[in-house]
Design an enzyme around this catalytic site. Structure first.
Site, PDB file in Angstrom:
ATOM      1  N   CYS A  69       0.824  -1.201   0.000  1.00  0.00           N
ATOM      2  CA  CYS A  69       0.000   0.000   0.000  1.00  0.00           C
ATOM      3  C   CYS A  69       0.866   1.262   0.000  1.00  0.00           C
ATOM      4  CB  CYS A  69      -0.953   0.075   1.185  1.00  0.00           C
ATOM      5  SG  CYS A  69      -2.121  -1.269   1.266  1.00  0.00           S
ATOM      6  N   ARG A 104       3.901  -0.131  -4.916  1.00  0.00           N
ATOM      7  CA  ARG A 104       3.646  -0.661  -3.574  1.00  0.00           C
ATOM      8  C   ARG A 104       2.327  -1.432  -3.471  1.00  0.00           C
ATOM      9  NH1 ARG A 104       6.920   1.987   0.447  1.00  0.00           N
ATOM     10  NH2 ARG A 104       5.510   1.128   1.976  1.00  0.00           N
ATOM     11  N   TRP A 106      -2.777  -2.766  -1.696  1.00  0.00           N
ATOM     12  CA  TRP A 106      -2.458  -4.187  -1.845  1.00  0.00           C
ATOM     13  C   TRP A 106      -3.323  -4.871  -0.804  1.00  0.00           C
ATOM     14  CZ3 TRP A 106      -0.580  -8.212   1.141  1.00  0.00           C
ATOM     15  CH2 TRP A 106      -0.166  -9.352   0.438  1.00  0.00           C
ATOM     16  N   ASN A 123      -1.894   1.844   5.699  1.00  0.00           N
ATOM     17  CA  ASN A 123      -0.991   0.792   5.219  1.00  0.00           C
ATOM     18  C   ASN A 123      -0.674  -0.094   6.415  1.00  0.00           C
ATOM     19  OD1 ASN A 123       1.057  -0.737   4.079  1.00  0.00           O
ATOM     20  ND2 ASN A 123       2.602   0.863   4.363  1.00  0.00           N
ATOM     21  N   GLY A 124      -0.701  -1.418   6.232  1.00  0.00           N
ATOM     22  CA  GLY A 124      -0.393  -2.315   7.351  1.00  0.00           C
ATOM     23  C   GLY A 124      -1.633  -3.056   7.799  1.00  0.00           C
ATOM     24  N   GLU A 154      16.662 -18.347  -7.663  1.00  0.00           N
ATOM     25  CA  GLU A 154      16.333 -16.984  -8.084  1.00  0.00           C
ATOM     26  C   GLU A 154      15.730 -16.973  -9.493  1.00  0.00           C
ATOM     27  OE1 GLU A 154      15.833 -14.194  -6.992  1.00  0.00           O
ATOM     28  OE2 GLU A 154      16.249 -12.718  -8.551  1.00  0.00           O
ATOM     29  N   LYS A 203      12.012 -15.556 -10.308  1.00  0.00           N
ATOM     30  CA  LYS A 203      11.757 -14.530 -11.335  1.00  0.00           C
ATOM     31  C   LYS A 203      10.740 -15.063 -12.345  1.00  0.00           C
ATOM     32  CE  LYS A 203      13.121 -11.490  -9.892  1.00  0.00           C
ATOM     33  NZ  LYS A 203      13.953 -11.467  -8.721  1.00  0.00           N
ATOM     34  N   GLU A 229       7.139 -15.302 -10.720  1.00  0.00           N
ATOM     35  CA  GLU A 229       6.475 -14.044 -10.363  1.00  0.00           C
ATOM     36  C   GLU A 229       6.159 -13.198 -11.595  1.00  0.00           C
ATOM     37  OE1 GLU A 229       8.461 -11.235  -7.743  1.00  0.00           O
ATOM     38  OE2 GLU A 229      10.409 -11.718  -8.568  1.00  0.00           O
ATOM     39  N   HIS A 239      16.009 -37.398  -6.223  1.00  0.00           N
ATOM     40  CA  HIS A 239      15.297 -37.773  -4.993  1.00  0.00           C
ATOM     41  C   HIS A 239      13.819 -37.385  -5.057  1.00  0.00           C
ATOM     42  CE1 HIS A 239      19.021 -38.984  -3.114  1.00  0.00           C
ATOM     43  NE2 HIS A 239      19.554 -37.888  -3.612  1.00  0.00           N
ATOM     44  N   LYS A 274       5.808  -4.389  -4.013  1.00  0.00           N
ATOM     45  CA  LYS A 274       7.259  -4.255  -3.917  1.00  0.00           C
ATOM     46  C   LYS A 274       7.773  -4.394  -2.495  1.00  0.00           C
ATOM     47  CE  LYS A 274      11.277  -3.255  -5.643  1.00  0.00           C
ATOM     48  NZ  LYS A 274      11.902  -4.385  -6.351  1.00  0.00           N
TER      49      LYS A 274
HETATM   50  O1  M6R Z   1      12.812  -5.408   0.081  1.00  0.00           O
HETATM   51  P1  M6R Z   1      13.309  -6.789   0.344  1.00  0.00           P
HETATM   52  O2  M6R Z   1      14.598  -7.080  -0.352  1.00  0.00           O
HETATM   53  O3  M6R Z   1      13.398  -7.116   1.797  1.00  0.00           O
HETATM   54  O4  M6R Z   1      12.218  -7.735  -0.303  1.00  0.00           O
HETATM   55  C1  M6R Z   1      12.302  -9.122  -0.187  1.00  0.00           C
HETATM   56  C2  M6R Z   1      11.332  -9.809  -1.118  1.00  0.00           C
HETATM   57  O5  M6R Z   1      10.030  -9.384  -0.867  1.00  0.00           O
HETATM   58  C3  M6R Z   1      11.648  -9.547  -2.597  1.00  0.00           C
HETATM   59  O6  M6R Z   1      12.954  -9.897  -2.916  1.00  0.00           O
HETATM   60  C4  M6R Z   1      10.665 -10.324  -3.490  1.00  0.00           C
HETATM   61  O7  M6R Z   1      10.883 -11.685  -3.373  1.00  0.00           O
HETATM   62  C5  M6R Z   1      10.774  -9.869  -4.944  1.00  0.00           C
HETATM   63  N1  M6R Z   1       9.475  -9.796  -5.530  1.00  0.00           N
HETATM   64  C6  M6R Z   1      11.601 -10.775  -5.781  1.00  0.00           C
HETATM   65  O8  M6R Z   1      11.712 -10.340  -7.101  1.00  0.00           O
END
Ligand code: M6R
Length: 604
Positions: A2, A27, A74, A98-99, A476, A480, A483, A499, A599
């Protein structure tokens, strides 16, 4: 999660609220809304979906007023419908939030029993009605807010407008939901971060946990949780408007991928000067173990570093994702050193781990990208990644900046532990200087990567494999991929494949293998044979030496530049980012704002 913006001044705020919300859309983008006070009356406009829907409504019904608040949502409590969108309002107040208000259910029951009628499913609405309850009892806004805050549990940020008060805006912060105050000549602002305020002012201060602030066009008064007047330092925001626009790129993500040669160079230059490391003194020689915690992509950076610390600096590392670590409450070494990694510096689970580590007497070292963020402010030692604002929801340039900074820390630790002679140190440090060029090379291979992405875009499931530091890279790559493209992607340590995951393989499940020609290459190559034997299509990310060994096989080779143990994860990360980006483009998904994500994850 948010985004919040608030402006109280002497000029119309409607358009400017929308403009700031554009900057905050990263956000949260489930719904958006703005509210103003005009001639003493609350006005509001809300719309489900992306900000553009709200903008269209604004064109048809512009809101007037010099005092207003805005929100991008969000969703946590209640679906992303218009009725659940912020601002939430009643005849006395309108507010954005927010929160999470953790005790909202009991508060709601109590308020309903007193006759307050709820229109939404949100936790936010209880705050609006609670303030109204105190105002109905005759309290002025400031006192009604102070009383209300005492009842609220959870981590949250609020911005509140009051009927009858054209020049009053109250903001509050509790726990891990940041709020910045902005200072203009005859206007004051609040924003969930400095990015929200970038086109309004460069002068900012940050509310601390428990603070609340009373803003008018001329003044800001800040109070702590006990109601004592407090000062919070005003600093110059480091965020530049040019850094948060897309420039000539189609997406923020692509721009940020292509910025990496520069962001890597800036991060190296900040800590490696004339061949010498300039890092804060830390007890590398005396510690028996390093504890690392983070979330998402930042966690994978930590996982790569674990391999490096253990191999190069012979320093044992315990690492866990923050959402597990915080509840596991593991015993930590006496006077130990703990490392937190976060792009935003606001991730609630990582903040909670920090608090736990502090309570255990640990020295806190953090790697963050946002100066002044919660994690930065609460750490004993902060190392900034010089990646600049990262707007794309998928983390890219922050990840590689974290990695390069971690590689410098590893060299520092190895030196201090007497494990690197001058020549080896110089060789390794010199190797890092090639990183911008290595990334440039990978970026120049975008077309080849796009061809591989075309293959992947037809799949429903993709498996990523790697060994050693290539295992976190595979994780990673899979993160990527899922998401951005919404393709189900899983990553395994290559040796673990037999396994269980091998059962998934057939001609419809492509496998992406991260395999530079390193000391584990031969082992990974054997796993590759096992994959081929099951008929799965394979894309191998390797280098020339690796390719020589694989040329006779029926696999697609993506031949990346020659790397070292420190430069490989960073170089290969860039290729994996482009792979996910282009797969998403083929799938037609929203690259910068993938569904259901935000984000900065400031709720549990
Ligand atoms: O702001 P941060 O690095 O603490 O965020 C951690 C994760 O939320 C962030 O890396 C998330 O997994 C991304 N969407 C990955 O691309």
């Amino acid at each position: 999660m948010c985004g919040i913006i608030g402006i109280v001044g002497n000029h119309p705020v409607g358009q400017r609220l929308l403009h700031s919300l554009e900057k905050l859309e990263y956000r949260g983008y489930d719904s958006a809304g703005i509210g103003t006070i005009y001639k003493g009356h609350i006005q509001r406009l809300r719309a489900e979906g992306k900000l553009t829907n709200l903008k269209e409504k604004f064109l048809a019904h512009p809101l007037q007023g010099h005092n207003g608040i805005g929100h991008t949502r969000w969703a946590t409590h209640g679906q992303p419908t218009e009725i659940n969108s912020h601002p939430h309002a009643n005849p006395k107040v309108a507010l954005v939030h927010n929160g999470i208000i953790e005790n909202f259910e009991e508060l709601r029951k109590d308020l309903e029993s007193k006759g307050y009628v709820f229109e939404s499913e949100t936790d936010t609405e209880v705050v609006a009605h609670l303030i109204a309850l105190y105002m109905d009892k005759g309290l002025p806004p400031q006192e009604a807010v102070a009383k209300t805050l005492k009842h609220l549990k959870g981590a949250f940020a609020l911005a509140i407008l009051f009927t009858g008060y054209d020049n009053l805006l109250i903001a509050a912060r509790q726990g891990g939901s940041p709020l910045a105050i902005g200072y203009g000549k005859d206007e004051k602002y609040i924003g969930s971060d400095a990015i929200a305020l970038v086109s309004l002012t460069q002068e900012v201060s940050y509310l601390e946990d428990g603070d609340w602030a009373v803003l008018s066009p001329e003044s800001v008064a800040i109070f702590d949780k006990e109601g004592h007047s407090v000062e919070r330092p005003i600093e110059k925001s480091q965020v530049l408007e040019s850094a948060i626009t897309k420039g000539n790129y189609d997406h923020f993500m692509l721009k940020e991928i292509f910025e990496q040669p520069l962001t890597l160079e800036s991060t190296i230059n900040a800590y490696l000067k004339e061949g010498k490391l300039e890092l804060p003194t830390l007890p590398w020689a005396s510690i028996s173990r390093l504890t690392i915690s983070a979330c998402g992509t930042a966690y994978y950076a930590g996982l790569v570093a674990k391999y490096w610390f253990e191999k190069i600096a012979k320093l044992p590392v315990e690492i866990d994702i923050a959402s597990e670590f915080r509840y596991r409450t593991p015993p930590l070494p006496e006077n130990g050193l703990s490392l937190l990694i976060s792009q935003s510096g606001e991730t609630i689970d990582t903040v909670a781990v920090l608090e736990y580590m502090k309570s255990q007497g640990q020295r806190i070292l953090s790697i963050v990208n946002v100066r002044g963020s919660s994690i930065a402010r609460q750490s004993d030692v902060v190392l900034l990644t010089h990646a600049g604002p990262e707007i794309g929801v998928a983390s890219t340039k922050a990840f590689t900046a974290q990695l390069v900074l971690l590689s410098l820390l590893v060299l520092e630790a190895a030196q201090k532990r007497g494990l690197l002679n001058e020549t080896t140190f110089e060789e390794m440090a010199f190797g890092l200087r090639f990183l911008p060029a290595l990334c440039e090379k990978v970026l120049s291979q975008e077309e080849q990567i796009r061809t591989c992405a075309k293959t992947l875009s037809n799949a429903s499931d993709v498996l990523f494999l790697g060994r050693g530091t290539n295992f976190p890279l595979a994780l990673e790559g899979a993160l990527k991929m899922k998401e951005l493209s919404y393709i189900h992607a899983e990553a395994y340590a290559a040796g673990e494949m037999k396994h269980g995951p091998i059962a998934l393989l057939d001609k419809n499940v492509p496998v992406v293998i991260v395999a530079p020609f390193d000391d584990l290459f031969e082992k990974t190559a054997s796993n590759l044979q096992e994959v081929i034997a099951r008929g799965a299509p394979v894309i191998v990310l390797t280098d020339n030496k690796g390719a020589q060994h694989l040329r006779s096989l029926k696999v697609d080779l993506l031949i990346l530049p020659q790397t070292t143990s420190l430069t490989a994860p960073i170089t290969y990360a860039v290729a994996l980012q482009l792979l996910a980006y282009h797969t998403a483009l083929f799938k037609g998904t929203d690259v910068d704002q993938p569904r259901n994500l935000a984000k900065s994850v400031t709720v549990e």
